[in-house]
Scaffold this motif. Structure first.
Motif, PDB file in Angstrom:
ATOM      1  N   GLY A  24      15.212  -2.212 -29.311  1.00 35.67           N
ATOM      2  CA  GLY A  24      15.533  -0.802 -29.172  1.00 35.67           C
ATOM      3  C   GLY A  24      15.634  -0.147 -30.529  1.00 35.67           C
ATOM      4  N   LYS A  25      15.736   1.150 -30.544  1.00 35.59           N
ATOM      5  CA  LYS A  25      15.863   1.920 -31.781  1.00 35.59           C
ATOM      6  C   LYS A  25      16.809   3.076 -31.540  1.00 35.59           C
ATOM      7  CE  LYS A  25      11.466   0.954 -33.904  1.00 35.59           C
ATOM      8  NZ  LYS A  25      11.801   0.530 -35.239  1.00 35.59           N
ATOM      9  N   VAL A  26      17.533   3.443 -32.586  1.00 33.74           N
ATOM     10  CA  VAL A  26      18.374   4.630 -32.555  1.00 33.74           C
ATOM     11  C   VAL A  26      17.639   5.699 -33.359  1.00 33.74           C
ATOM     12  CG1 VAL A  26      20.603   5.618 -33.211  1.00 33.74           C
ATOM     13  CG2 VAL A  26      20.470   3.260 -32.400  1.00 33.74           C
ATOM     14  N   VAL A  27      17.466   6.862 -32.763  1.00 34.54           N
ATOM     15  CA  VAL A  27      16.732   7.950 -33.418  1.00 34.54           C
ATOM     16  C   VAL A  27      17.533   9.240 -33.334  1.00 34.54           C
ATOM     17  CG1 VAL A  27      14.485   6.889 -32.949  1.00 34.54           C
ATOM     18  CG2 VAL A  27      15.431   8.527 -31.336  1.00 34.54           C
ATOM     19  N   ALA A  28      17.176  10.184 -34.197  1.00 36.49           N
ATOM     20  CA  ALA A  28      17.919  11.442 -34.231  1.00 36.49           C
ATOM     21  C   ALA A  28      17.024  12.668 -34.119  1.00 36.49           C
ATOM     22  CB  ALA A  28      18.735  11.510 -35.523  1.00 36.49           C
ATOM     23  N   SER A  29      15.741  12.462 -33.810  1.00 38.32           N
ATOM     24  CA  SER A  29      14.849  13.616 -33.666  1.00 38.32           C
ATOM     25  C   SER A  29      13.782  13.315 -32.625  1.00 38.32           C
ATOM     26  CB  SER A  29      14.172  13.946 -35.000  1.00 38.32           C
ATOM     27  OG  SER A  29      13.228  12.951 -35.335  1.00 38.32           O
ATOM     28  N   ALA A  30      13.149  14.362 -32.139  1.00 40.00           N
ATOM     29  CA  ALA A  30      12.077  14.197 -31.158  1.00 40.00           C
ATOM     30  C   ALA A  30      10.910  13.419 -31.758  1.00 40.00           C
ATOM     31  CB  ALA A  30      11.614  15.555 -30.651  1.00 40.00           C
TER      32      ALA A  30
END
Length: 72
Positions: free
Chosen positions: A31-37
């Motif tokens: 998985g990954k944590v992201v902060a933008s589209a």
């Protein structure tokens, strides 16, 4: 005897809980944590074919609130 203090509820976001489990040797799906589209789109391409977008918020019932989405 003094009054007992209430123990505060623990608040742990899913991605942090997964990191703790992984550090203990428990297998966790990638998985990954992201902060933008844009970052989410890049992560979805990397994690294909199945990607689930989950809001990391302190609430229960995220799916029922529209905070969990399946991306194809």
């Amino acid at each position: 005897m003094g009054a007992e203090r209430a123990t505060p509820l623990a608040r742990l976001l899913e991605y942090k809980a997964k990191a703790i489990l992984a550090a203990s040797g428990i297998r966790i799906p990638p998985g990954k944590v992201v902060a933008s589209a844009e970052a989410a789109a890049n992560a979805a391409r990397e994690l294909a074919p199945s990607t689930v977008l989950k809001a990391q918020v302190f609430t229960t019932g995220r799916a029922g609130k529209g905070l969990v989405r399946f991306a194809n």
